[in-house]
Design an enzyme around this catalytic site. Structure first.
Site, PDB file in Angstrom:
ATOM      1  CE  LYS A   1      30.710  40.332  37.765  1.00  0.00           C
ATOM      2  NZ  LYS A   1      29.335  40.720  38.101  1.00  0.00           N
TER       3      LYS A   1
ATOM      4  CE  LYS B   1      34.776  35.058  41.671  1.00  0.00           C
ATOM      5  NZ  LYS B   1      33.861  34.203  40.876  1.00  0.00           N
TER       6      LYS B   1
ATOM      7  CB  SER C   1      32.844  37.088  38.496  1.00  0.00           C
ATOM      8  OG  SER C   1      31.592  37.700  38.323  1.00  0.00           O
TER       9      SER C   1
END
Length: 292
Positions: free
Chosen positions: A169, A237, A94
């Site tokens: 994503k 994150k 990601s």
């Protein structure tokens, strides 16, 4: 038959590498800095190396499943420096769209191809090979590796140009983050009000509140199982990446800001490496209640 390298065999990477090995018919060489991860891959019948240069030298397709933007950036730059022209790099991580869009022309200049292909579905989906794969980059590159992507994903979608997979994503994890926080808030609230949370789960799990988050995460909460199948740190994150992109676009994403705030609180509590469902602990602390 392609030679495949797989870099990063953690919670998600190990089962993904194993599925590639078992389903593709290709030779797969796995790399991880942690020796135990390499041993686990070898126990599955795979080949592992502690020297990434072996992958750079021998593999036509190199998959990455790494936890940090900085690690993806440094690894791709290392591949560009050491691998052969024609190498295809597929990033399952990601990764921030800006990082991917910076690396893409560097790979192109070196005669290599880069595809951002983050996944969703957690450890369960990684083991079953039923992940959702969202790919960005050149369509020709996607076409070359689509059959390999289907070894790890039940749904594989070409999203558009470079970085589009990464943006997809982020959108996915914004929604998942909101679900995680709302589930934590609602179950702590219900327990504080005197409901049995397990009875509540069975009462509402098939109604409009149903989601994959509720199906998978609430049973973990009820059993007080916070071992990570997907760490809060990794999701944090993604939320930071989403906030950064929102700032660059000049838009506000207030619900995602709330999710990130709760994840930051988990970090302050020293619990950032627990499973995502542990976010309920923020509400348990606020409401002085434990959901079990």
């Amino acid at each position: 038959m392609k030679k495949i390298g797989f870099m990063g065999m953690g919670i998600m990477g190990l089962p993904m590498a194993t599925n590639l090995m078992n389903k593709s018919g290709c030779d797969v060489i796995g790399f991880d800095v942690v020796e135990a991860a390499r041993e686990r891959f070898e126990a599955q019948g795979g080949k592992a190396t502690g020297n990434a240069d072996e992958i750079y030298a021998d593999c036509e397709v190199i998959f990455l499943c790494l936890p940090k933007n900085e690690l993806v950036d440094s690894t791709v730059r290392e591949i560009i420096k050491k691998a052969k022209p024609g190498t295809i790099i597929v990033d399952f991580s990601s990764t921030a769209p800006g990082v991917i869009r910076t690396l893409f022309p560097l790979a192109k200049e070196a005669g290599m191809e880069l595809l951002d292909s983050p996944v969703s579905g957690g450890e369960t989906g990684a083991i079953a090979g039923t992940l959702v794969v969202m790919s960005g980059g050149e369509k020709e590159t996607f076409d070359k590796v689509e059959d390999l992507l289907h070894c790890v994903g039940a749904t594989v979608t070409y999203m558009g140009g470079t970085g589009c997979g990464s943006v997809a994503k982020l959108a996915n994890n914004m929604i998942v983050g909101c679900n995680l926080v709302s589930v934590g808030e609602a179950y702590a609230f219900a327990a504080k009000a005197g409901l049995d949370p397990e009875v509540l789960y069975h009462a509402i799990k098939d109604g409009f509140a149903q989601s994959a988050v509720m199906d998978i995460k609430v049973p973990k909460i009820l059993s007080r199982d916070f071992t990570a199948s997907a760490r809060i740190a990794v999701h944090q994150k993604d939320m930071k990446n989403a906030m950064q992109l929102a700032n660059e676009m000049g838009v506000e994403i207030p619900m995602s800001a709330i999710v990130l705030d709760h994840m930051n609180q988990m970090e302050e509590m020293g619990l950032i490496n627990e499973d995502q469902c542990a976010l309920i602990k923020v509400f348990e602390k606020q409401m002085d209640i434990q959901v079990k």
